[in-house]
Design a protein around this motif. Structure first.
Motif, mmCIF file in Angstrom:
data_model
loop_
_atom_site.group_PDB
_atom_site.id
_atom_site.type_symbol
_atom_site.label_atom_id
_atom_site.label_comp_id
_atom_site.label_asym_id
_atom_site.label_seq_id
_atom_site.Cartn_x
_atom_site.Cartn_y
_atom_site.Cartn_z
ATOM 1 N N PHE A 225 0.835 -1.197 0.000
ATOM 2 C CA PHE A 225 0.000 0.000 0.000
ATOM 3 C C PHE A 225 0.876 1.255 0.000
ATOM 4 C CE2 PHE A 225 -2.814 -3.219 1.782
ATOM 5 C CZ PHE A 225 -3.980 -2.996 1.061
ATOM 6 N N ALA A 226 2.024 1.168 0.665
ATOM 7 C CA ALA A 226 2.932 2.320 0.724
ATOM 8 C C ALA A 226 3.486 2.653 -0.648
ATOM 9 C CB ALA A 226 4.067 2.031 1.700
ATOM 10 N N ALA A 227 3.809 1.632 -1.444
ATOM 11 C CA ALA A 227 4.349 1.884 -2.779
ATOM 12 C C ALA A 227 3.365 2.675 -3.621
ATOM 13 C CB ALA A 227 4.695 0.559 -3.455
ATOM 14 N N ALA A 228 2.083 2.322 -3.539
ATOM 15 C CA ALA A 228 1.065 3.053 -4.282
ATOM 16 C C ALA A 228 0.878 4.456 -3.722
ATOM 17 C CB ALA A 228 -0.261 2.289 -4.252
ATOM 18 N N LEU A 343 -14.382 4.835 -0.455
ATOM 19 C CA LEU A 343 -14.509 4.657 -1.891
ATOM 20 C C LEU A 343 -14.765 3.190 -2.251
ATOM 21 C CD1 LEU A 343 -11.530 6.836 -3.233
ATOM 22 C CD2 LEU A 343 -13.862 7.554 -2.667
ATOM 23 N N GLY A 344 -14.816 2.336 -1.244
ATOM 24 C CA GLY A 344 -14.911 0.908 -1.518
ATOM 25 C C GLY A 344 -13.604 0.344 -2.048
ATOM 26 N N ALA A 345 -12.479 0.999 -1.692
ATOM 27 C CA ALA A 345 -11.174 0.623 -2.236
ATOM 28 C C ALA A 345 -10.771 -0.781 -1.794
ATOM 29 C CB ALA A 345 -10.123 1.630 -1.791
ATOM 30 N N ALA A 352 -4.629 3.918 -2.043
ATOM 31 C CA ALA A 352 -3.833 5.146 -2.104
ATOM 32 C C ALA A 352 -4.677 6.314 -2.567
ATOM 33 C CB ALA A 352 -2.640 4.945 -3.041
ATOM 34 N N LEU A 353 -5.556 6.080 -3.543
ATOM 35 C CA LEU A 353 -6.461 7.130 -4.007
ATOM 36 C C LEU A 353 -7.394 7.572 -2.887
ATOM 37 C CD1 LEU A 353 -7.679 8.851 -6.270
ATOM 38 C CD2 LEU A 353 -9.120 6.898 -6.867
#
Length: 391
Positions: A225-228, A343-345, A352-353
């Protein structure tokens, strides 16, 4: 104007003459904030934008005219109900645009500011945006140590007050307008009677543009998740650091787009690195042995955003542990957890978004709700467009 520093510094080195249009004030649903600029050179080449397209053609023509006349001008654009196809902002807002020809001696101070800004040096550029015609566009460059160049051409106290206001905005890393009353700038009847300088009984308005290093985003936890999130942070203009105590995960190979990759215990690195009011802290480890000492320190430090990843159960456990470490309810209220907007991510990129969207919403005062059917303004007046009045 400083947002075009690299391009305009290049034009100056090439000896080009040009005019710059800069947004100095906005109202309502204006697409761009104070400091946004468009420049046109003597050959008609154009760079930048002041409105996202609504009034660019008219501003282009005003720049060309300023180059011909050598005169600065302040122009207001707004929506016309009578003629929706007239030159104006179809979004319904208003903007005021200062157009200044950068020719001859008039470009000396702006040129110095543009060159310094292109070298990433911190500075503030104050220009007269509203006032007597003979002062319009006059510029004063102010550095963090209080030194500067140029002057605004009025009473000597005007430069002193302008420099103080510019330095205050520079320290805050903000761009905005400053309204100076006649008394604040040292104008008075005795000055007018003496015939020296400009007498401005109504005061004037300065546009102060700040050029500061990019804000920092520190991502704790060298996970996918950090990379994104690193990519999203760079896209938003942050200087991004990844920190993790585990050297096998915190590597340059895994985070090639990060500005820094640090191997250290998160709380120890945070205390060493420090923060300021623009710093964004994203805690993605969701591991109590890292999170609790880190957040205990972070929630007592200045920051624009402090968020932590984890489920709602993880958040409740984390909050209980933080309280046991002496974190107060007021300090805990600063924590955005679970981090991100709904956002339902699912994927790292979607997550990340979601996190980036929450950071922007908090910074700009947004709700995160869909704009469809909403009655709230699309563009809000925020710190970037702050207006100060000096009586």
């Amino acid at each position: 104007m400083l947002d075009l520093a690299e391009e305009l510094a290049g034009w100056i080195e090439e000896g080009r003459e040009f005019a710059v249009a800069t947004v100095v004030a906005v109202g309502g649903s204006a697409p761009r904030g104070p400091g946004a600029a468009l420049a046109v050179d003597s050959e008609g080449t154009v760079i930048g934008s002041v409105s996202g397209g609504c009034v660019e053609g008219a501003v282009y023509d005003l720049c060309r005219e300023a180059l011909r006349s050598g005169q600065s001008v302040l122009e207001r654009f707004g929506y016309s109900d009578e003629d929706a196809f007239a030159v104006g902002l179809t979004c319904g807002g208003t903007i005021e645009v200062l157009i200044v020809p950068m020719t001859g001696r008039a470009r000396t101070v702006p040129a110095a500011a543009l060159s310094a800004a292109a070298r990433r040096e911190p500075l503030a550029l104050a220009r007269v945006a509203r006032g007597p015609a003979e002062l319009l566009g006059r510029a004063l460059l102010v550095r963090p140590d209080g030194t500067g160049e140029g002057g605004l051409g009025g009473h000597p106290d005007l430069d002193r007050v302008a420099a103080a206001e510019a330095r205050a905005l520079l320290e805050a890393g903000r761009t905005g307008a400053v309204d100076l009353s006649a008394s604040a700038a040292g104008w008075g009847s005795s000055r007018a009677e003496s015939g020296g300088g400009a007498h401005c009984p109504g005061g004037l308005t300065l546009l102060v543009e700040s050029n500061v290093p990019p804000p920092r985003m520190i991502v704790f936890g060298a996970v996918d998740f950090a990379a994104a999130l690193v990519r999203a942070g760079k896209f938003l203009g942050y200087h991004v650091t990844v920190c993790d105590a585990r050297p096998v995960f915190a590597t340059r190979g895994r985070f090639p787009e990060a500005d820094e990759v640090v191997v250290d215990w998160p709380h120890r690195y945070l205390r060493r690195a420090g923060t300021d009011a623009r710093t964004v802290l994203c805690v993605l480890t969701h591991d109590a042995k890292f999170d609790v000492p880190l957040l205990t320190a972070a929630l007592r430090m200045p920051a624009a955003f402090i968020g932590a990843m984890g489920s709602r159960r993880t958040h409740e456990d984390r909050a209980r542990r933080l309280r046991s470490e002496g974190v107060t309810e007021a300090e805990l209220a600063r924590l955005r957890s679970p981090i991100g907007l709904d956002l339902g991510a699912r994927t790292p990129e979607e997550t990340a978004l979601s996190i980036a969207a929450e950071i922007v919403a908090l910074r700009r005062g947004g709700t995160g709700a869909p704009l469809t059917g909403a009655k709230t303004p699309i563009h809000r007046d925020g710190r970037a467009g702050e207006r100060r009045a000096v009586a």
